[in-house]
Design a protein around this motif. Structure first.
Motif, PDB file in Angstrom:
ATOM      1  N   LEU A  26       0.823  -1.199   0.000  1.00  0.00           N
ATOM      2  CA  LEU A  26       0.000   0.000   0.000  1.00  0.00           C
ATOM      3  C   LEU A  26       0.856   1.247   0.000  1.00  0.00           C
ATOM      4  CD1 LEU A  26      -0.086   1.073   3.277  1.00  0.00           C
ATOM      5  CD2 LEU A  26      -1.352  -1.045   3.390  1.00  0.00           C
ATOM      6  N   THR A  27       0.313   2.308  -0.590  1.00  0.00           N
ATOM      7  CA  THR A  27       0.955   3.609  -0.521  1.00  0.00           C
ATOM      8  C   THR A  27       0.308   4.360   0.629  1.00  0.00           C
ATOM      9  OG1 THR A  27      -0.542   4.398  -2.266  1.00  0.00           O
ATOM     10  CG2 THR A  27       1.680   3.791  -2.933  1.00  0.00           C
ATOM     11  N   THR A  28       1.153   4.977   1.443  1.00  0.00           N
ATOM     12  CA  THR A  28       0.673   5.632   2.648  1.00  0.00           C
ATOM     13  C   THR A  28       1.530   6.837   3.006  1.00  0.00           C
ATOM     14  OG1 THR A  28       0.212   5.331   5.007  1.00  0.00           O
ATOM     15  CG2 THR A  28       2.006   4.026   4.091  1.00  0.00           C
ATOM     16  N   ALA A  29       0.891   7.815   3.618  1.00  0.00           N
ATOM     17  CA  ALA A  29       1.615   8.970   4.148  1.00  0.00           C
ATOM     18  C   ALA A  29       1.447   9.037   5.658  1.00  0.00           C
ATOM     19  CB  ALA A  29       1.120  10.248   3.488  1.00  0.00           C
ATOM     20  N   ALA A  30       0.960   7.981   6.258  1.00  0.00           N
ATOM     21  CA  ALA A  30       0.735   7.955   7.711  1.00  0.00           C
ATOM     22  C   ALA A  30       2.065   8.094   8.441  1.00  0.00           C
ATOM     23  CB  ALA A  30       0.039   6.661   8.121  1.00  0.00           C
ATOM     24  N   GLY A  31       2.187   9.141   9.243  1.00  0.00           N
ATOM     25  CA  GLY A  31       3.370   9.338  10.063  1.00  0.00           C
ATOM     26  C   GLY A  31       4.570   9.928   9.356  1.00  0.00           C
ATOM     27  N   ASP A  58       7.147  11.253  -3.892  1.00  0.00           N
ATOM     28  CA  ASP A  58       6.018  10.427  -3.476  1.00  0.00           C
ATOM     29  C   ASP A  58       5.930   9.206  -4.379  1.00  0.00           C
ATOM     30  OD1 ASP A  58       5.062  12.150  -1.479  1.00  0.00           O
ATOM     31  OD2 ASP A  58       3.859  13.278  -2.905  1.00  0.00           O
ATOM     32  N   VAL A  59       5.623   8.051  -3.816  1.00  0.00           N
ATOM     33  CA  VAL A  59       5.319   6.869  -4.613  1.00  0.00           C
ATOM     34  C   VAL A  59       3.869   7.009  -5.050  1.00  0.00           C
ATOM     35  CG1 VAL A  59       5.146   4.358  -4.658  1.00  0.00           C
ATOM     36  CG2 VAL A  59       6.954   5.460  -3.308  1.00  0.00           C
ATOM     37  N   VAL A  60       3.640   7.051  -6.347  1.00  0.00           N
ATOM     38  CA  VAL A  60       2.301   7.294  -6.875  1.00  0.00           C
ATOM     39  C   VAL A  60       1.643   6.002  -7.337  1.00  0.00           C
ATOM     40  CG1 VAL A  60       0.990   8.487  -8.682  1.00  0.00           C
ATOM     41  CG2 VAL A  60       2.912   9.630  -7.572  1.00  0.00           C
ATOM     42  N   GLU A  61       2.405   5.144  -7.977  1.00  0.00           N
ATOM     43  CA  GLU A  61       1.838   3.945  -8.575  1.00  0.00           C
ATOM     44  C   GLU A  61       2.847   2.808  -8.447  1.00  0.00           C
ATOM     45  OE1 GLU A  61       0.098   2.942 -12.986  1.00  0.00           O
ATOM     46  OE2 GLU A  61       0.190   5.026 -12.351  1.00  0.00           O
ATOM     47  N   PHE A  62       2.360   1.603  -8.217  1.00  0.00           N
ATOM     48  CA  PHE A  62       3.228   0.436  -8.055  1.00  0.00           C
ATOM     49  C   PHE A  62       2.492  -0.800  -8.540  1.00  0.00           C
ATOM     50  CE2 PHE A  62       0.645   0.718  -4.321  1.00  0.00           C
ATOM     51  CZ  PHE A  62       0.311  -0.593  -4.032  1.00  0.00           C
ATOM     52  N   SER A  63       3.227  -1.886  -8.714  1.00  0.00           N
ATOM     53  CA  SER A  63       2.590  -3.160  -9.068  1.00  0.00           C
ATOM     54  C   SER A  63       3.462  -4.305  -8.571  1.00  0.00           C
ATOM     55  CB  SER A  63       2.365  -3.270 -10.576  1.00  0.00           C
ATOM     56  OG  SER A  63       3.594  -3.287 -11.260  1.00  0.00           O
ATOM     57  N   TRP A  64       2.832  -5.435  -8.364  1.00  0.00           N
ATOM     58  CA  TRP A  64       3.540  -6.652  -7.969  1.00  0.00           C
ATOM     59  C   TRP A  64       4.133  -7.296  -9.220  1.00  0.00           C
ATOM     60  CZ3 TRP A  64       4.534  -8.219  -3.127  1.00  0.00           C
ATOM     61  CH2 TRP A  64       3.769  -7.701  -2.094  1.00  0.00           C
ATOM     62  N   VAL A  65       5.398  -7.706  -9.152  1.00  0.00           N
ATOM     63  CA  VAL A  65       6.038  -8.475 -10.215  1.00  0.00           C
ATOM     64  C   VAL A  65       5.837  -9.951  -9.922  1.00  0.00           C
ATOM     65  CG1 VAL A  65       8.228  -9.025 -11.338  1.00  0.00           C
ATOM     66  CG2 VAL A  65       7.732  -6.669 -10.633  1.00  0.00           C
ATOM     67  N   ARG A  74       5.408   4.703 -11.004  1.00  0.00           N
ATOM     68  CA  ARG A  74       5.456   6.152 -11.146  1.00  0.00           C
ATOM     69  C   ARG A  74       5.753   6.780  -9.799  1.00  0.00           C
ATOM     70  NH1 ARG A  74       0.806  10.046 -12.395  1.00  0.00           N
ATOM     71  NH2 ARG A  74      -0.411   8.282 -11.698  1.00  0.00           N
ATOM     72  N   LEU A  75       6.677   7.730  -9.806  1.00  0.00           N
ATOM     73  CA  LEU A  75       7.024   8.505  -8.629  1.00  0.00           C
ATOM     74  C   LEU A  75       6.736   9.964  -8.933  1.00  0.00           C
ATOM     75  CD1 LEU A  75      10.506   6.883  -7.917  1.00  0.00           C
ATOM     76  CD2 LEU A  75       8.331   6.305  -6.843  1.00  0.00           C
ATOM     77  N   LYS A  76       6.270  10.716  -7.948  1.00  0.00           N
ATOM     78  CA  LYS A  76       5.946  12.130  -8.148  1.00  0.00           C
ATOM     79  C   LYS A  76       6.996  12.987  -7.461  1.00  0.00           C
ATOM     80  CE  LYS A  76       2.490  15.483  -6.734  1.00  0.00           C
ATOM     81  NZ  LYS A  76       1.238  15.630  -5.979  1.00  0.00           N
ATOM     82  N   VAL A  77       7.593  13.879  -8.239  1.00  0.00           N
ATOM     83  CA  VAL A  77       8.608  14.799  -7.741  1.00  0.00           C
ATOM     84  C   VAL A  77       7.996  16.189  -7.752  1.00  0.00           C
ATOM     85  CG1 VAL A  77      10.920  15.723  -8.110  1.00  0.00           C
ATOM     86  CG2 VAL A  77      10.406  13.368  -8.770  1.00  0.00           C
TER      87      VAL A  77
END
Length: 99
Positions: A26-31, A58-65, A74-77
């Protein structure tokens, strides 16, 4: 409720089960200030581990290989030199323990 509460990142932005269904990425910004990528073991007593966290991205998008590897799609700068506005930078692979 303070005004900042309306503008902060949600605690969980995206979530995906591993192919085996035993882990949740999961992508999270908690803490933290930036959106990170974490993996939670779904077995009883399983742990959550932050596997990708950057100070300026920020990590925006990911997938399992596969069950042991994630790919950041995708990463957001927020600021890129020589380019105005928001940019995206690309692919990184993240191996999990035992991979």
């Amino acid at each position: 409720m303070p005004a900042e509460a309306f503008f902060k990142n949600r605690d969980v932005l995206d979530a995906q089960l591993s192919p085996s269904g035993t882990q949740l990425a999961l992508t999270t910004a908690a803490g933290v200030k930036r959106v990170a990528l974490a993996v939670v073991e779904l077995a009883p007593g399983g742990k959550a581990v932050r596997v990708a966290h950057f100070i300026d991205v920020d990590v925006v998008e990911f997938s399992w290989v596969n069950n042991n590897r994630l790919t950041t799609v995708r990463l957001k700068v927020e600021q890129i030199q020589l380019v105005s506005g928001v940019g995206h930078v690309g692919l990184g692979r993240i191996g999990l323990q035992g991979a």
